[in-house]
Design a protein around this motif. Sequence first.
Motif, PDB file in Angstrom:
ATOM      1  N   PHE A 237       0.807  -1.222   0.000  1.00 35.13           N
ATOM      2  CA  PHE A 237       0.000   0.000   0.000  1.00 35.13           C
ATOM      3  C   PHE A 237       0.843   1.277   0.000  1.00 35.13           C
ATOM      4  O   PHE A 237       0.296   2.376   0.087  1.00 35.13           O
ATOM      5  CB  PHE A 237      -0.972  -0.011   1.180  1.00 35.13           C
ATOM      6  N   GLY A 238       2.162   1.144  -0.072  1.00 34.91           N
ATOM      7  CA  GLY A 238       3.032   2.302  -0.217  1.00 34.91           C
ATOM      8  C   GLY A 238       3.280   3.113   1.035  1.00 34.91           C
ATOM      9  O   GLY A 238       3.546   4.314   0.948  1.00 34.91           O
ATOM     10  N   HIS A 239       3.255   2.487   2.180  1.00 36.67           N
ATOM     11  CA  HIS A 239       3.442   3.217   3.442  1.00 36.67           C
ATOM     12  C   HIS A 239       4.914   3.195   3.872  1.00 36.67           C
ATOM     13  O   HIS A 239       5.342   2.412   4.728  1.00 36.67           O
ATOM     14  CB  HIS A 239       2.567   2.616   4.539  1.00 36.67           C
ATOM     15  N   ALA A 240       5.694   4.096   3.270  1.00 33.54           N
ATOM     16  CA  ALA A 240       7.134   4.163   3.550  1.00 33.54           C
ATOM     17  C   ALA A 240       7.411   4.449   5.021  1.00 33.54           C
ATOM     18  O   ALA A 240       8.377   3.921   5.587  1.00 33.54           O
ATOM     19  CB  ALA A 240       7.789   5.221   2.668  1.00 33.54           C
ATOM     20  N   ASP A 241       6.587   5.263   5.658  1.00 32.66           N
ATOM     21  CA  ASP A 241       6.803   5.582   7.071  1.00 32.66           C
ATOM     22  C   ASP A 241       6.650   4.347   7.953  1.00 32.66           C
ATOM     23  O   ASP A 241       7.384   4.167   8.933  1.00 32.66           O
ATOM     24  CB  ASP A 241       5.893   6.711   7.541  1.00 32.66           C
ATOM     25  N   VAL A 242       5.737   3.461   7.604  1.00 37.03           N
ATOM     26  CA  VAL A 242       5.584   2.211   8.360  1.00 37.03           C
ATOM     27  C   VAL A 242       6.804   1.321   8.134  1.00 37.03           C
ATOM     28  O   VAL A 242       7.315   0.705   9.081  1.00 37.03           O
ATOM     29  CB  VAL A 242       4.290   1.472   7.967  1.00 37.03           C
ATOM     30  N   ILE A 243       7.291   1.258   6.915  1.00 34.95           N
ATOM     31  CA  ILE A 243       8.497   0.477   6.621  1.00 34.95           C
ATOM     32  C   ILE A 243       9.658   0.987   7.456  1.00 34.95           C
ATOM     33  O   ILE A 243      10.422   0.204   8.026  1.00 34.95           O
ATOM     34  CB  ILE A 243       8.819   0.527   5.111  1.00 34.95           C
ATOM     35  N   ASN A 244       9.779   2.302   7.573  1.00 33.12           N
ATOM     36  CA  ASN A 244      10.856   2.880   8.377  1.00 33.12           C
ATOM     37  C   ASN A 244      10.739   2.462   9.842  1.00 33.12           C
ATOM     38  O   ASN A 244      11.734   2.138  10.481  1.00 33.12           O
ATOM     39  CB  ASN A 244      10.863   4.402   8.249  1.00 33.12           C
ATOM     40  N   VAL A 245       9.529   2.459  10.370  1.00 27.98           N
ATOM     41  CA  VAL A 245       9.315   2.031  11.761  1.00 27.98           C
ATOM     42  C   VAL A 245       9.659   0.553  11.926  1.00 27.98           C
ATOM     43  O   VAL A 245      10.344   0.166  12.872  1.00 27.98           O
ATOM     44  CB  VAL A 245       7.858   2.302  12.208  1.00 27.98           C
ATOM     45  N   LEU A 246       9.198  -0.276  10.993  1.00 23.73           N
ATOM     46  CA  LEU A 246       9.457  -1.710  11.088  1.00 23.73           C
ATOM     47  C   LEU A 246      10.949  -2.036  10.989  1.00 23.73           C
ATOM     48  O   LEU A 246      11.407  -3.026  11.556  1.00 23.73           O
ATOM     49  CB  LEU A 246       8.699  -2.472  10.000  1.00 23.73           C
ATOM     50  N   SER A 247      11.693  -1.217  10.292  1.00 20.93           N
ATOM     51  CA  SER A 247      13.120  -1.494  10.129  1.00 20.93           C
ATOM     52  C   SER A 247      13.951  -1.025  11.315  1.00 20.93           C
ATOM     53  O   SER A 247      15.139  -1.314  11.393  1.00 20.93           O
ATOM     54  CB  SER A 247      13.642  -0.880   8.830  1.00 20.93           C
ATOM     55  N   GLN A 248      13.326  -0.317  12.243  1.00 21.15           N
ATOM     56  CA  GLN A 248      14.002   0.083  13.483  1.00 21.15           C
ATOM     57  C   GLN A 248      13.828  -1.021  14.511  1.00 21.15           C
ATOM     58  O   GLN A 248      12.802  -1.685  14.551  1.00 21.15           O
ATOM     59  CB  GLN A 248      13.415   1.376  14.025  1.00 21.15           C
TER      60      GLN A 248
END
Length: 157
Positions: free
Chosen positions: A68-79
């Motif tokens: 769904f294109g949620h880059a901000d969620v990807i950033n959180v998950l990668s932390q």
Amino acid sequence: MKRLIAAGVDVNQRMPITGTHDDDYTPVGIAAREGHAEIVALLRDAGADVRQVVGLMKGTPFHEAAYFGHADVINVLSQTGSETAEQPDVDAQGPYNGLTALHDAAWHGHLDAVRSLIKAGARLDLLGHAGLTPRALALQYGYNDIASLLVERNEST
């Protein structure tokens, strides 16, 4: 959400399978799918297992956010988050189609999500069950900017 966590609600509870789009989802999976980065972080820090697969396709929260294109969620998950939280596998491949989160982001033309996944260390060379890389999917669907970025990043590694 904070009140529910404080009240002891199970942060890993799965939705029952009843024929809805939320079937077999966890709170993290729903928050990732819907683009609620702050809630994903809150759940992760409260001990939610961000590695659990969700839904009938058995994707990860990375898949949900990427699709769904949620880059901000990807950033959180990668932390990493809390000291006890384990990071989800950015390269997990779906059991039905073999696609990674990077495949999903490239397939749907989400350039910022692709950038976030690359930053999170996503592999660019993995093949889905149809034998396609994320770059090949981007080209197939006409997302030349994503295909170019993936070539550029692949050459720099």
